[in-house]
Enzyme design. Structure first.
Site, PDB file in Angstrom:
ATOM      1  N   GLU A  57      26.622 -29.132  47.536  1.00  0.00           N
ATOM      2  CA  GLU A  57      26.721 -30.704  47.321  1.00  0.00           C
ATOM      3  C   GLU A  57      28.381 -31.053  47.579  1.00  0.00           C
ATOM      4  O   GLU A  57      28.397 -30.778  45.942  1.00  0.00           O
ATOM      5  CB  GLU A  57      25.889 -32.207  47.066  1.00  0.00           C
ATOM      6  CG  GLU A  57      26.019 -33.471  47.177  1.00  0.00           C
ATOM      7  CD  GLU A  57      25.257 -33.981  46.837  1.00  0.00           C
ATOM      8  OE1 GLU A  57      25.710 -35.004  45.611  1.00  0.00           O
ATOM      9  OE2 GLU A  57      24.253 -33.781  46.042  1.00  0.00           O
TER      10      GLU A  57
ATOM     11  N   GLU B 299      32.407 -41.988  46.754  1.00  0.00           N
ATOM     12  CA  GLU B 299      31.129 -42.729  46.567  1.00  0.00           C
ATOM     13  C   GLU B 299      31.276 -42.846  45.165  1.00  0.00           C
ATOM     14  O   GLU B 299      32.074 -43.285  44.675  1.00  0.00           O
ATOM     15  CB  GLU B 299      30.436 -41.566  46.127  1.00  0.00           C
ATOM     16  CG  GLU B 299      28.455 -41.999  45.211  1.00  0.00           C
ATOM     17  CD  GLU B 299      27.887 -40.705  44.925  1.00  0.00           C
ATOM     18  OE1 GLU B 299      26.286 -40.479  44.909  1.00  0.00           O
ATOM     19  OE2 GLU B 299      28.374 -39.612  44.624  1.00  0.00           O
TER      20      GLU B 299
END
Length: 344
Positions: free
Chosen positions: A136, A141
């Site tokens: 990932e 974010e």
């Protein structure tokens, strides 16, 4: 052979080789900024894997509720900001690309990302199969009132990065989700110093372009304000080798080919959950804890606070590296970089 003759011969050979083979990025996927954009994604409607206070809805519901639409040649993806929610969670969308990718260059042009609001947890990321086995990367974010973007990798064991080759601030170096002496699922993370990298700061600066390069030796990310986007990106011929030092770079003691494959592109905005809803994080998130005892209580009772929690996408493009010869042939390895791993 005399040293000088050997050197000259090698130089001549390398010069010929360089003339025969050049590495360039060519467009693989243009997601566009029309309704067809959504045809290239699936709408995730299962319970949130990160345990967020959210209800991910299907495409028909998202269209009917105004959570997605097309605005002046851009894509809008928002959340419900009109209804008080007591159970289940606030409505939102989570999109996952139908195609998978192996290596390449992902470039997204945004005029707006979800702004800073207590309880929100937006992300633009890529993930492989059988998480965390396929890896990932979190490209954009953050949670609540954080002002800086956090770029991170999450992997299985035996993957760590060096603190060099980038301008950001290394937060953690072990990418393993259960690494000792790091928070659970912290991965290896780099904080981008500029407050224009995330949330309100990004939006106040007029948005920008995030570029992510993925090669066999790691990942690099750049953020360009709209006034400083390299000409080669604007011309559709991106050349990362000509760009400045990346904001984040992930390289080091890690077999990236083993840890990352068949990655899909994901957009989502969740609420609370494992990060934003963590008791300690909620208590330390600016004034969030003064607004409500818990994250779900605040998110459920204050719909208007989330009007600004939307993505506005001008373009999303994926490029692959193509090695070509003077005759126009394409290197076989480069054709393996996109699509199902190991499938031409």
């Amino acid at each position: 052979m005399p040293t000088s003759s050997f050197t000259n011969t090698c130089a001549s050979f390398l010069g010929v080789f360089a003339g025969l083979s050049t590495a360039t990025y060519v467009l693989q996927e243009d997601f566009g900024n029309t309704a067809a954009f959504f045809d290239k994604f699936t709408f995730y409607t299962e319970p949130d894997p990160t345990h967020g206070f959210v209800e991910y809805v299907d495409q028909a519901t998202a269209e009917e509720s105004g959570l997605i639409n097309i605005n002046d040649d851009s894509i809008y993806m928002g959340v419900d900001y009109t209804n008080v929610v007591a159970d289940g969670g606030r409505q939102s969308v989570r999109l996952t690309s139908k195609d998978v990718y192996n290596h390449g260059l992902v470039i997204i042009d945004l005029t707006h990302m979800p702004g800073n609001v207590c309880g929100a947890w937006p992300a633009f990321w890529m993930v492989g199969p059988d998480w965390p086995a396929g890896g990932e990367i979190d490209i954009i974010e953050g949670v609540s009132l954080l002002e800086n973007n956090a770029v991170a990798l999450h992997t299985t064991t035996d993957c760590s990065i060096n603190d060099m080759g980038f301008t950001g601030d290394l937060q953690t170096s072990n990418c393993y989700i259960s690494a000792p002496d790091q928070g659970n699922n912290a991965g290896c993370g780099i904080k981008i110093p500029s407050t224009a990298s995330y949330g309100d700061g990004f939006n106040d600066a007029g948005g920008g372009v995030y570029a992510t390069e993925w090669t066999a030796t790691g990942f690099k990310t750049w953020l360009f304000g709209h006034e400083s986007v390299p000409t080669d990106i604007s011309d559709g011929q991106p050349d990362p080798s000509s760009w400045p030092t990346p904001d984040a770079a992930f390289a080091g003691d890690c077999d990236f080919e083993r840890h990352f494959w068949d990655m899909q592109i994901v957009f989502d905005t969740t609420f609370c959950g494992d990060w934003a809803g963590n008791e300690n994080v909620w208590a330390e998130s600016g004034n969030c804890a003064t607004l409500a005892p818990t994250c779900p209580e605040y998110v459920g009772d204050n719909p208007a606070a989330f009007e600004n929690a939307y993505w506005e996408i001008v373009s999303l493009k994926v490029y692959q590296e193509s090695s070509t010869t003077e005759e126009g042939g394409e290197d076989l390895a480069s054709r393996r970089q996109f699509g199902r791993r190991g499938v031409l």
